[in-house]
Design a protein around this motif. Structure first.
Motif: not given
Length: 382
Positions: A51-75
């Protein structure tokens, strides 16, 4: 053109005053309903490493909008505008169970489901002689036959780890007809079913199963105060005999919150919303701020230390906007100390004038003129 969105209300005291002109709001406490008290318990859960590791990814995603950080296709362009909603939704899911995001994630025995199962078992044993019942609410991970879900995970733990009979644990989603729904309600009130799972929409209304309720478990926090009220009202209502006789007339409401997640934030936000709504309906904001303003103007100390000093310049700044209102000093001295204000006839409905009369009781420097209650014809443009 920049888009605009709602942020906050302005002139809230005036809004509260207007609301109270057209409503007569009373709570269960005001009318003396005999029901249990709510004992709120915040159950903090340390985050798992995943959970801690994924939360860090969510923070980076919210800042950059890069969905690949979460393992998703580009938004897409539409998803880009809603990236914060995506982050919020994922944050709520990982707080409940990492496998809601990643089906291949390893099971962690310290997740929210495990904590909830342990607490359910404790209350089950504590009120076993009285057949005390419990509610478990979650709008995420609801029961779906043949699919992994949080409801089934907790039920499995209760059966395998704590020895609770399977027939005493039910999901409201299993009730496909009104007859089966009524059967579950009757079984809860008789104590044959001891634990009932459900979502706010399916279990939050039309379920009068309060007779033996001793605890409510909230696995997630809704966004609307009304949803929380509906959840609480399954047990905190008249007719709860077990809570009255064996639990000091209290029902425990346990909120499960994973640390460093959105759980605590949503819970605090919900309470702020509910406080605002309650104050608005009670007219408490206009009254309290009127008191602060007048007491400060006359150099008087409020008897309630929780009323902070006011910076208002007008002696009666927050009374509702009204036509033909006059507030005249009885002396010409500019000093506020010792001043008195005479309130003459107000062109208001009788009920509203009485409300103001009750307010002025607490203002010794305000006096009402003899014509205060004289009926007047409303203005032509009113």
């Amino acid at each position: 053109m920049a888009k605009e969105r709602f942020r906050y209300f302005i002139k809230v005291p005036e809004l509260a005053a207007f609301y109270n002109e057209i409503t007569d709001y009373r709570t269960a406490e005001d009318v003396g309903v005999d029901r249990p008290m709510k004992n709120e318990i915040l159950h903090n859960i340390p985050p798992t490493p995943a959970q801690e590791a994924f939360t860090e990814k969510l923070i980076k995603f919210a800042e950059s909008g890069d969905a690949t950080i979460l393992g998703r296709a580009p938004l897409s362009e539409t998803e880009e505008k809603a990236k914060m909603l995506i982050a919020t939704d994922d944050a709520s899911k990982i707080a409940l169970d990492m496998r809601m995001i990643d089906p291949n994630a390893e099971y962690d025995p310290n997740n929210k489901a495990s904590h909830c199962a342990k607490m359910i078992a404790e209350y089950y044993r504590k009120y076993d002689a009285q057949k005390g019942t419990q509610f478990v609410f979650s709008d995420l991970g609801t029961y779906k036959p043949g699919e992994r879900n949080v409801y089934s995970e907790i039920k499995r733990k209760l059966i395998e780890d704590y020895g609770i009979p399977a027939h005493e644990i039910r999901f409201i989603q299993e009730c496909k007809s009104e007859r089966s729904r009524k059967a579950v309600i009757e079984a809860m009130n008789s104590g044959d079913v001891r634990v009932l799972f459900g979502s706010t929409s399916m279990l939050g209304t039309g379920v009068n199963t309060q007779q033996r309720a001793v605890c409510i478990h909230l696995l997630d926090t809704p966004w609307r105060p009304s949803d929380l009220t509906q959840r609480d009202s399954r047990a905190i209502r008249a007719g709860n005999e077990i809570a009255k006789l064996y639990a000091d007339n209290k029902v425990d409401v346990i909120i499960y919150a994973v640390e460093k997640s959105l759980d605590s934030y949503k819970f605090n936000l919900l309470h702020c919303k509910q406080t605002f709504i309650s104050q608005l309906k009670r007219g408490a904001m206009g009254f309290a701020q009127s008191m602060r303003a007048v007491l400060t103007k006359t150099n008087l100390k409020p008897s309630n230390p929780n009323l902070p000093p006011s910076t208002a310049k007008s002696p009666l700044p927050l009374l509702p906007r009204m036509r033909n209102r006059t507030a005249k000093k009885t002396n010409s001295s500019p000093t506020p100390k010792g001043s008195k204000y005479v309130i003459t006839n107000l062109r208001l409905p009788a009920r509203r004038r009485q409300w103001l009369r009750n307010l002025f009781i607490y203002m010794p420097h305000v006096v009402l003129s003899p014509d205060y209650d004289r009926e007047t014809e409303p203005a032509a443009d009113e």
